[in-house]
Design a protein around this motif. Structure first.
Motif, PDB file in Angstrom:
ATOM      1  N   LEU A 128       4.252   9.871  -4.574  1.00  0.00           N
ATOM      2  CA  LEU A 128       3.396  10.483  -5.512  1.00  0.00           C
ATOM      3  C   LEU A 128       1.959  10.175  -4.703  1.00  0.00           C
ATOM      4  N   GLY A 129       1.900   9.163  -4.062  1.00  0.00           N
ATOM      5  CA  GLY A 129       0.431   8.921  -3.458  1.00  0.00           C
ATOM      6  C   GLY A 129       0.385   9.834  -2.002  1.00  0.00           C
ATOM      7  N   PHE A 130       1.457  10.384  -1.578  1.00  0.00           N
ATOM      8  CA  PHE A 130       1.554  11.117  -0.208  1.00  0.00           C
ATOM      9  C   PHE A 130       1.827  12.707  -0.356  1.00  0.00           C
ATOM     10  N   VAL A 131       2.587  12.919  -1.042  1.00  0.00           N
ATOM     11  CA  VAL A 131       3.250  14.212  -0.867  1.00  0.00           C
ATOM     12  C   VAL A 131       2.269  15.366  -0.957  1.00  0.00           C
ATOM     13  N   GLU A 132       1.379  15.093  -2.084  1.00  0.00           N
ATOM     14  CA  GLU A 132       0.296  16.051  -2.499  1.00  0.00           C
ATOM     15  C   GLU A 132      -0.975  15.942  -1.376  1.00  0.00           C
ATOM     16  N   SER A 133      -1.448  14.606  -1.395  1.00  0.00           N
ATOM     17  CA  SER A 133      -2.586  14.389  -0.962  1.00  0.00           C
ATOM     18  C   SER A 133      -2.642  14.568   0.688  1.00  0.00           C
ATOM     19  N   ALA A 134      -1.579  14.265   1.304  1.00  0.00           N
ATOM     20  CA  ALA A 134      -1.463  14.365   2.947  1.00  0.00           C
ATOM     21  C   ALA A 134      -1.618  15.851   3.188  1.00  0.00           C
TER      22      ALA A 134
ATOM     23  N   PRO B 267     -12.339   9.798 -10.932  1.00  0.00           N
ATOM     24  CA  PRO B 267     -12.619   9.450 -12.329  1.00  0.00           C
ATOM     25  C   PRO B 267     -12.591   7.988 -12.677  1.00  0.00           C
ATOM     26  N   ARG B 268     -13.520   7.518 -13.506  1.00  0.00           N
ATOM     27  CA  ARG B 268     -13.413   6.221 -14.167  1.00  0.00           C
ATOM     28  C   ARG B 268     -13.739   6.201 -15.610  1.00  0.00           C
ATOM     29  N   LEU B 269     -13.541   5.262 -16.403  1.00  0.00           N
ATOM     30  CA  LEU B 269     -13.859   5.235 -17.927  1.00  0.00           C
ATOM     31  C   LEU B 269     -14.765   3.927 -17.842  1.00  0.00           C
TER      32      LEU B 269
ATOM     33  N   ASP C 136       1.584  -6.458  -7.405  1.00  0.00           N
ATOM     34  CA  ASP C 136       2.298  -5.109  -6.660  1.00  0.00           C
ATOM     35  C   ASP C 136       1.692  -4.494  -5.495  1.00  0.00           C
ATOM     36  N   LYS C 137       0.207  -4.647  -5.416  1.00  0.00           N
ATOM     37  CA  LYS C 137      -0.291  -4.112  -4.348  1.00  0.00           C
ATOM     38  C   LYS C 137      -0.181  -4.961  -2.965  1.00  0.00           C
ATOM     39  N   GLY C 138      -0.219  -6.472  -3.410  1.00  0.00           N
ATOM     40  CA  GLY C 138       0.188  -7.184  -2.211  1.00  0.00           C
ATOM     41  C   GLY C 138       1.447  -7.042  -1.700  1.00  0.00           C
TER      42      GLY C 138
ATOM     43  N   GLN D 144     -11.408  -1.781  -5.462  1.00  0.00           N
ATOM     44  CA  GLN D 144      -9.943  -2.599  -5.875  1.00  0.00           C
ATOM     45  C   GLN D 144      -8.791  -1.479  -5.810  1.00  0.00           C
ATOM     46  N   HIS D 145      -9.115  -0.185  -5.990  1.00  0.00           N
ATOM     47  CA  HIS D 145      -8.078   0.923  -5.802  1.00  0.00           C
ATOM     48  C   HIS D 145      -7.847   1.566  -4.555  1.00  0.00           C
ATOM     49  N   ALA D 146      -8.646   1.082  -3.391  1.00  0.00           N
ATOM     50  CA  ALA D 146      -8.722   1.671  -2.274  1.00  0.00           C
ATOM     51  C   ALA D 146      -7.043   1.880  -1.599  1.00  0.00           C
ATOM     52  N   CYS D 147      -7.076   3.000  -1.096  1.00  0.00           N
ATOM     53  CA  CYS D 147      -5.681   3.593  -0.849  1.00  0.00           C
ATOM     54  C   CYS D 147      -4.670   2.481  -0.356  1.00  0.00           C
ATOM     55  N   LEU D 148      -3.445   2.417  -0.748  1.00  0.00           N
ATOM     56  CA  LEU D 148      -2.353   1.447  -0.355  1.00  0.00           C
ATOM     57  C   LEU D 148      -1.740   2.300   0.829  1.00  0.00           C
TER      58      LEU D 148
HETATM   59  C1  HEM Z   1       1.634   6.897   2.789  1.00  0.00           C
HETATM   60  C2  HEM Z   1       0.861   7.668   2.107  1.00  0.00           C
HETATM   61  C3  HEM Z   1       0.151   7.083   0.811  1.00  0.00           C
HETATM   62  C4  HEM Z   1       0.612   6.181  -0.210  1.00  0.00           C
HETATM   63  C5  HEM Z   1       1.799   5.509  -0.216  1.00  0.00           C
HETATM   64  C6  HEM Z   1      -0.489   6.240  -1.098  1.00  0.00           C
HETATM   65  C7  HEM Z   1      -0.764   5.189  -2.114  1.00  0.00           C
HETATM   66  C8  HEM Z   1      -1.815   5.062  -2.878  1.00  0.00           C
HETATM   67  C9  HEM Z   1      -1.864   4.175  -3.887  1.00  0.00           C
HETATM   68  C10 HEM Z   1      -0.390   3.189  -4.581  1.00  0.00           C
HETATM   69  C11 HEM Z   1      -2.965   4.109  -4.400  1.00  0.00           C
HETATM   70  C12 HEM Z   1      -3.441   3.342  -5.678  1.00  0.00           C
HETATM   71  C13 HEM Z   1      -3.886   1.664  -5.054  1.00  0.00           C
HETATM   72  C14 HEM Z   1      -4.461   0.885  -6.432  1.00  0.00           C
HETATM   73  O1  HEM Z   1      -4.352   1.154  -7.448  1.00  0.00           O
HETATM   74  O2  HEM Z   1      -4.796  -0.163  -5.935  1.00  0.00           O
HETATM   75  C15 HEM Z   1      -3.866   4.975  -3.711  1.00  0.00           C
HETATM   76  C16 HEM Z   1      -5.050   5.182  -3.896  1.00  0.00           C
HETATM   77  C17 HEM Z   1      -5.661   6.285  -3.250  1.00  0.00           C
HETATM   78  N1  HEM Z   1      -5.442   7.032  -2.176  1.00  0.00           N
HETATM   79 FE1  HEM Z   1      -3.468   6.866  -1.357  1.00  0.00          FE
HETATM   80  N2  HEM Z   1      -1.554   7.013  -0.771  1.00  0.00           N
HETATM   81  C18 HEM Z   1      -1.228   7.705   0.416  1.00  0.00           C
HETATM   82  C19 HEM Z   1      -1.913   8.608   1.126  1.00  0.00           C
HETATM   83  C20 HEM Z   1      -3.119   9.160   0.821  1.00  0.00           C
HETATM   84  C21 HEM Z   1      -3.786   9.974   1.431  1.00  0.00           C
HETATM   85  C22 HEM Z   1      -3.222  11.020   2.256  1.00  0.00           C
HETATM   86  C23 HEM Z   1      -4.937  10.360   0.817  1.00  0.00           C
HETATM   87  C24 HEM Z   1      -6.212  11.428   0.989  1.00  0.00           C
HETATM   88  C25 HEM Z   1      -6.620  12.027   1.923  1.00  0.00           C
HETATM   89  C26 HEM Z   1      -5.152   9.329  -0.280  1.00  0.00           C
HETATM   90  C27 HEM Z   1      -6.146   9.015  -1.091  1.00  0.00           C
HETATM   91  C28 HEM Z   1      -6.362   8.131  -1.840  1.00  0.00           C
HETATM   92  C29 HEM Z   1      -7.570   7.613  -2.704  1.00  0.00           C
HETATM   93  C30 HEM Z   1      -8.924   8.653  -2.732  1.00  0.00           C
HETATM   94  C31 HEM Z   1      -7.194   6.743  -3.575  1.00  0.00           C
HETATM   95  C32 HEM Z   1      -7.988   5.938  -4.485  1.00  0.00           C
HETATM   96  C33 HEM Z   1      -7.905   6.646  -5.997  1.00  0.00           C
HETATM   97  C34 HEM Z   1      -8.791   6.079  -6.812  1.00  0.00           C
HETATM   98  O3  HEM Z   1      -9.787   5.168  -6.538  1.00  0.00           O
HETATM   99  O4  HEM Z   1      -9.082   6.491  -8.033  1.00  0.00           O
HETATM  100  N3  HEM Z   1      -3.912   8.565  -0.232  1.00  0.00           N
HETATM  101  N4  HEM Z   1      -2.869   5.524  -2.681  1.00  0.00           N
END
Ligand code: HEM
Length: 435
Positions: A259-265, A316-318, A107-109, A377-381
Motif C-alpha cells: 500500500l505504501g509502495f505500489v502507487e507512490s513509487a 493532510p493533517r487535522l 509497529d514502526k520500530g 513522526q510519519h516520515a516514510c517507513l
Molecule cells: C518500500 C516502499 C515503501 C513503503 C513500505 C512505505 C511505507 C510507508 C509507511 C508505512 C508510512 C507511514 C509511516 C508512519 O505512519 O509512521 C509512509 C509514509 C510516507 N511515505 Fe512511504 N512507503 C514506501 C515508499 C514510498 C515512496 C516511493 C514515496 C514517495 C516518493 C513515499 C512517500 C511517503 C510519504 C510522503 C510519507 C508521509 C505521509 C504523511 O506524513 O502523511 N513512500 N510510507
C-alpha cells in the motif's frame, strides 16, 4: 543549468478573493483546480503574499519552516483523518492512521527492523533486473508504456521477492492496492462505491495474507528453508506476548508494504522521468552519469527532477487544538481546532529562504532539503528501499538509447482519479520505429 519553465506569479489571490466574496464554493473549486494544474505558480504567489493560506474549507501551509513545524507536531496536527478509511480496509489500526500511540511506536520500530537498510544493495539489483526484463520485452516495439509496462511491474516484483508478498498474482495485488489507496487518499467526497471497493479489496488481501502466514509458520515448524524476505522475518519473529505483536499486527503491517509502495513509487518514477526528458541538457548529463559505477552521481538527477513535480505535493493533517503556527514571525497565524491543514512539501522545496536558487535545476542540493518521503513522526517507513528502487528503475530506462517523450496526446501522462499515473508512453530506440 537553467530552469525550463519559469514560474509566473500573480493573479491567483485576486481571483480567489473575488470568487470568495461572490460564490464561496467556486473559490474552493478554483483552489482545487490550481493545486492540480498550476501548483508552482500558485505556491510561489502564496509563499510571497499569503504563506499560511486560510480558506473556509482548509488551510494551506507553504513555507519550509512551517511545513516542517506542522509535520513534526503530531499531537497538534494529527493524521486522524486517514484513520477510518485505512481501518475499514484493513480491519484494524495501521501506523499511518495513528499518532503518538504505543501502537504506532511499536509497529514502526518492528517494521524498521524488518526493512533492514543493509538490504538496499540487493533490492536495487532486483529492481534493475525487473526493469531490464520489461525493457527487453518493450524494446522491439520502439516504445514503452512506462506505467504498466515498466514501473508498476517493477514495484509489484519488488513486493513479490523482497516483501514476500506476490499476491495470488500481480494483477490482483495491483487491483487491491489501487482500490485501497484510492479510497484512503483520493476519495475526497467519500463516494460509498469507492469505499466499498476498498473494504472488499482489504478483506481479500488480509484473508490471503492470513493463509500465507499459516503456511509460512507450518514450513518453519517443519524446518523447511524459506526465502529471506520481510514476510519470513515477521513470521519467524517471536516477541514476548506482552509486547502485543500478534498475528493481526503482522497481517496489517504486511498489507501496508505494497500500500505504501505500489502507487507512490511508479508515481515518483513517472514524474522524475518526465522532468528529466523535458530538459535535454540535464538528460544528457543524467545519461552520462547512469554509466558511473557510483550510483549516487546518477541519483542526484532523479531527486532534483522530482522536486519539479513531487508525487506527494500536499500532506493532510487535522488540527486538534487552537494553535499559533509560525509563532514569533510576521506570518504567525492562529489555526483553530478542527481545521484541515494541507502541508505542502512541494512548495517548501521551492522556498528561497531555505533552498538556494529554487527555480534552477541544481545537483548539489543537500538531502535534508528534500521532503519527498515526508518529515517527522510519519516520515516514510520504506524510504531506504524506495529510494533505491526509484533510482534504479529510472537509470535502467535511461541506459536504453533513444528514450524520449512523444508528442501529445500519445505522450501525455494519463492519471486515474486525477492522481495515479496510469499511462505514459515513451519512445525507445531509433526515431520512427514506434509500432
Ligand atoms: C518500500 C516502499 C515503501 C513503503 C513500505 C512505505 C511505507 C510507508 C509507511 C508505512 C508510512 C507511514 C509511516 C508512519 O505512519 O509512521 C509512509 C509514509 C510516507 N511515505 Fe512511504 N512507503 C514506501 C515508499 C514510498 C515512496 C516511493 C514515496 C514517495 C516518493 C513515499 C512517500 C511517503 C510519504 C510522503 C510519507 C508521509 C505521509 C504523511 O506524513 O502523511 N513512500 N510510507
Amino acid at each position: 543549468m537553467g530552469a525550463v519553465d519559469q514560474t509566473t506569479t500573480g493573479g491567483h489571490l485576486e481571483r480567489y478573493d473575488e470568487a470568495l466574496a461572490r460564490d464561496p464554493i467556486s473559490a474552493f473549486g478554483l483552489v482545487r483546480e490550481w493545486l492540480r494544474s498550476d501548483w508552482r505558480a500558485l505556491f510561489a504567489e502564496l509563499r510571497e503574499r499569503r504563506p499560511i493560506f486560510v480558506t473556509p474549507a482548509f488551510t494551506v501551509v507553504t513555507r519550509f519552516a512551517d511545513v516542517t513545524e506542522v509535520l513534526s507536531r503530531e499531537t497538534v496536527f494529527s493524521v486522524r483523518a486517514f484513520g477510518p478509511r485505512l481501518d475499514a480496509a484493513l480491519g484494524g489500526p495501521f501506523m499511518l492512521g495513528r499518532d503518538a500511540t504505543p501502537m504506532n511506536w511499536r509497529d514502526k520500530g518492528l517494521m524498521q527492523v524488518m526493512l533492514d537498510p543493509r538490504d538496499v544493495a540487493g533490492v536495487r539489483e532486483l529492481a534493475g533486473r525487473l526493469a531490464d526484463e520489461r525493457l527487453d520485452i518493450a524494446w522491439p516495439s520502439g516504445g514503452v508504456e512506462a506505467v504498466h509496462g515498466l514501473f508498476r511491474p517493477v514495484a509489484l516484483g519488488v513486493s513479490a521477492t523482497y516483501f514476500g508478498f506476490p499476491g495470488p498474482d500481480a494483477q490482483t495485488l495491483s487491483r487491491w492496492t489501487r482500490a485501497i489507496v484510492t479510497d484512503g487518499f483520493a476519495n475526497f467526497l467519500g463516494d460509498p462505491k469507492i469505499q466499498a471497493a476498498s473494504v472488499r479489496a482489504g478483506s481479500e488481501m488480509i484473508a490471503y495474507l492470513r493463509e500465507r502466514l499459516a503456511e509460512r509458520r507450518a514450513a518453519l515448524r517443519a524446518g523447511r528453508r524459506l526465502p529471506d524476505d520481510v514476510f519470513t522475518r515477521l513470521a519467524a519473529t517471536a516477541l514476548p506476548a506482552e509486547i502485543g505483536v500478534d498475528d493481526e499486527r503482522i497481517l496489517i503491517n504486511m498489507a501496508g508494504l505494497p500500500l505504501g509502495f505500489v502507487e507512490s513509487a511508479p508515481g515518483a518514477m513517472v514524474e522524475a522521468v518526465e522532468q528529466l526528458l523535458l530538459r535535454p541538457e540535464v538528460l544528457a548529463q543524467a545519461i552520462e552519469a547512469a554509466g558511473d559505477p557510483d550510483p549516487a552521481r546518477f541519483d542526484r538527477h532523479v531527486w532534483e527532477a522530482l522536486r519539479f513535480n513531487p508525487f506527494f505535493k500536499l500532506l493532510p493533517r487535522l488540527c486538534e487544538r487552537d494553535y499559533v503556527l509560525a509563532a514569533g514571525t510576521p506570518r504567525a497565524t492562529m489555526i483553530p481546532a478542527g481545521t484541515l491543514v494541507l502541508a505542502a512539501p512541494a512548495s517548501a522545496m521551492f522556498d528561497a529562504d531555505v533552498v538556494a536558487e529554487p527555480e534552477e535545476f541544481r545537483l548539489d542540493r543537500p538531502g535534508h532539503h528534500q521532503l519527498f518521503f515526508g518529515f517527522g513522526q510519519h516520515a516514510c517507513l520504506g524510504v531506504h528501499p524506495a529510494r533505491a528502487v526509484i533510482c534504479e528503475a529510472v537509470r535502467r530506462l535511461l541506459l536504453r538509447p533513444g528514450v524520449r517523450l512523444l508528442p501529445p496526446p500519445e505522450g501525455r501522462v494519463v492519471r486515474a482519479g486525477g492522481i495515479f499515473p496510469d499511462r505514459f508512453v515513451l519512445g525507445l530506440g531509433a526515431e520512427g520505429q514506434e509500432q
